[in-house]
Enzyme design. Structure first.
Site, PDB file in Angstrom:
ATOM      1  N   ARG A 203       1.796  -5.495   9.359  1.00 52.81           N
ATOM      2  CA  ARG A 203       0.520  -6.343   8.975  1.00 52.81           C
ATOM      3  C   ARG A 203       0.021  -7.025  10.032  1.00 52.81           C
ATOM      4  NH1 ARG A 203       3.474  -8.287   3.309  1.00 52.81           N
ATOM      5  NH2 ARG A 203       4.031  -6.440   2.856  1.00 52.81           N
ATOM      6  N   GLN A 217      11.052  -2.247   5.949  1.00 54.17           N
ATOM      7  CA  GLN A 217      11.038  -2.312   4.444  1.00 54.17           C
ATOM      8  C   GLN A 217      11.956  -1.367   4.057  1.00 54.17           C
ATOM      9  OE1 GLN A 217       7.251  -2.630   2.287  1.00 54.17           O
ATOM     10  NE2 GLN A 217       7.281  -4.635   2.472  1.00 54.17           N
ATOM     11  N   VAL A 260       2.977  -2.385 -10.269  1.00 61.36           N
ATOM     12  CA  VAL A 260       4.301  -2.538 -11.313  1.00 61.36           C
ATOM     13  C   VAL A 260       3.673  -3.422 -12.666  1.00 61.36           C
ATOM     14  CG1 VAL A 260       6.055  -2.163 -10.003  1.00 61.36           C
ATOM     15  CG2 VAL A 260       5.120  -4.218 -10.117  1.00 61.36           C
ATOM     16  N   ALA A 314      10.396   0.444  -9.707  1.00 63.62           N
ATOM     17  CA  ALA A 314      10.380   0.529  -8.300  1.00 63.62           C
ATOM     18  C   ALA A 314      10.782  -0.977  -7.703  1.00 63.62           C
ATOM     19  CB  ALA A 314       9.040   0.681  -7.726  1.00 63.62           C
TER      20      ALA A 314
HETATM   21  N1  DAH Z   1       5.371  -3.430  -1.654  1.00 66.66           N
HETATM   22  C1  DAH Z   1       5.759  -4.961  -1.736  1.00 66.66           C
HETATM   23  C2  DAH Z   1       5.130  -5.688  -0.616  1.00 66.66           C
HETATM   24  O1  DAH Z   1       5.169  -5.367   0.612  1.00 66.66           O
HETATM   25  C3  DAH Z   1       6.951  -5.259  -2.433  1.00 66.66           C
HETATM   26  C4  DAH Z   1       7.289  -4.689  -3.581  1.00 66.66           C
HETATM   27  C5  DAH Z   1       7.024  -5.131  -4.805  1.00 66.66           C
HETATM   28  C6  DAH Z   1       7.595  -3.123  -3.651  1.00 66.66           C
HETATM   29  C7  DAH Z   1       7.227  -4.649  -5.839  1.00 66.66           C
HETATM   30  C8  DAH Z   1       7.784  -2.716  -4.975  1.00 66.66           C
HETATM   31  C9  DAH Z   1       7.751  -3.597  -6.022  1.00 66.66           C
HETATM   32  O2  DAH Z   1       8.235  -1.268  -5.165  1.00 66.66           O
HETATM   33  O3  DAH Z   1       8.020  -2.692  -7.293  1.00 66.66           O
HETATM   34  O4  DAH Z   1       5.033  -6.874  -0.790  1.00 66.66           O
END
Ligand code: DAH
Length: 347
Positions: A203, A217, A260, A314
């Site tokens: 980022r 992550q 989601v 997820a």
């Molecule tokens: N991708 C999100 C982030 O980077 C984190 C995340 C939130 C992943 C909700 C997910 C989800 O799979 O369902 O902030």
């Protein structure tokens, strides 16, 4: 002359017996056996003697010469032997010196925590997959229900990658999260899907004690018929128990992520103070560890899944944050400064 020879022999042998090194021995040889030695002079003078004496004196002189030669050769051999032994003693290698310890490597704390998290999901039947860090905007955003110009994009400050080969600018990014792997996996497989995706994300952000522009992550995705929010809660609670202890309680609250619906944020009660409030949980008693939710119907449709038949959940978490909470680490930058005093605490 015979007396002179006898005296010479006694003197030479006495001196020889006292010689301790090869240089002295050479001097001795020059004195007693050299061209200008007394003995040589006697030998040369023999010719001037009366013929009757020549034989006797000559014989004695030659005897003296061969005795001196023989004795000095023996002495030389002895001294050489002593010198050799001294040299060997000097050059002796002390093989009893204890060796320096071999520096043994160890896993980085982020590898350890990732392994631990991944193992918790593997035990639940999840496959581990990895994906590209240089990603299409389409996967990183669009197919995750984050269209161009949508305000939700502001959440993910993005590094765009300069492209060649006629690809229009702005279509390739350094992935800002591991969520694009949800799309790739759903396109490549058919339900039932259960995957866990550890990997790096980027980022465009300033670094401080809790933020890095390059970080990890761990994404998770489960898609099948009849999957409900209860499955999400049960699965993530099992993970929390495996990594933070079986006595942990979990809390799910509403949160928003475009991919989601409903979206949630999951917290565990603080393992350090058991919920009474401390530095690690910032006196709230709860620690937020990940975002999660039920896969948005638009995302399912986008990969050609019928949302009336398939549902899924997820989640995504940051292993740095999990490690910091688990071990009480207060600065994310410690993971990257290569300070052995820090790194060696994790075995
Ligand atoms: N991708 C999100 C982030 O980077 C984190 C995340 C939130 C992943 C909700 C997910 C989800 O799979 O369902 O902030």
């Amino acid at each position: 002359m015979i007396e002179q020879l006898e005296e010479l022999k006694t003197r030479a042998l006495e001196e020889l017996a006292r010689i301790q090194d090869l240089d002295r021995l050479e001097e001795w040889r020059i004195t007693y056996l050299g061209k200008r030695s007394e003995l040589n002079q006697i030998l040369r003078g023999i010719g001037t003697l009366a013929p009757a004496d020549r034989r006797t004196v000559g014989q004695i002189a030659n005897d003296v010469k061969s005795v001196l030669e023989g004795e000095s050769a023996a002495r030389r051999a002895q001294l050489e032997q002593i010198a050799r032994e001294a040299e060997i003693a000097r050059e002796r290698v002390d093989v009893t010196l204890p060796p320096r310890p071999i520096a043994r490597g160890q896993c980085h704390p982020l590898s350890l925590i990732t392994e631990e998290i991944v193992a918790a999901f593997r035990a639940l039947g999840y496959d581990v997959v990895e994906g590209p860090e240089v990603e299409w905007d389409k996967y990183n955003f669009e197919m995750l229900n984050i269209p161009a110009e949508h305000p939700a994009r502001d959440v993910w400050d993005t590094f765009y990658v300069k492209t060649t080969d006629g690809i229009p600018q702005g279509q390739v990014v350094l992935r800002t999260h591991t969520s694009p792997m949800q799309i790739r996996v759903m396109q490549a497989r058919r339900p039932p899907i259960r995957v866990i995706v550890p990997g790096r994300a980027y980022r465009y952000e300033a670094t401080d004690a809790t933020h890095e522009s390059e970080f990890y992550q761990i994404e998770g995705l489960a898609v099948d018929e009849h999957i409900t929010m209860a499955d999400l809660k049960g699965t993530l609670t099992a993970f929390a128990h495996a990594v933070f202890g079986p006595e942990r309680r979990t809390r799910f609250r509403v949160d928003f992520f475009p991919f989601v619906e409903p979206g949630a944020e999951m917290a565990i009660d603080c393992h350090a103070c058991r919920g009474s409030g401390c530095r690690i949980c910032k006196n709230t008693g709860w620690i937020e560890i990940m975002g999660a939710g039920m896969v948005h119907p638009k995302v399912l449709e986008g990969v050609g899944y019928d949302p009336a038949k398939y549902t899924g959940f997820a989640f995504g978490m940051g292993p740095e944050r999990v490690a910091m909470l688990k071990y009480g680490i207060d600065d994310i930058r410690l993971f990257k400064t290569n300070d052995l005093r820090f790194l060696q605490q994790f075995r």
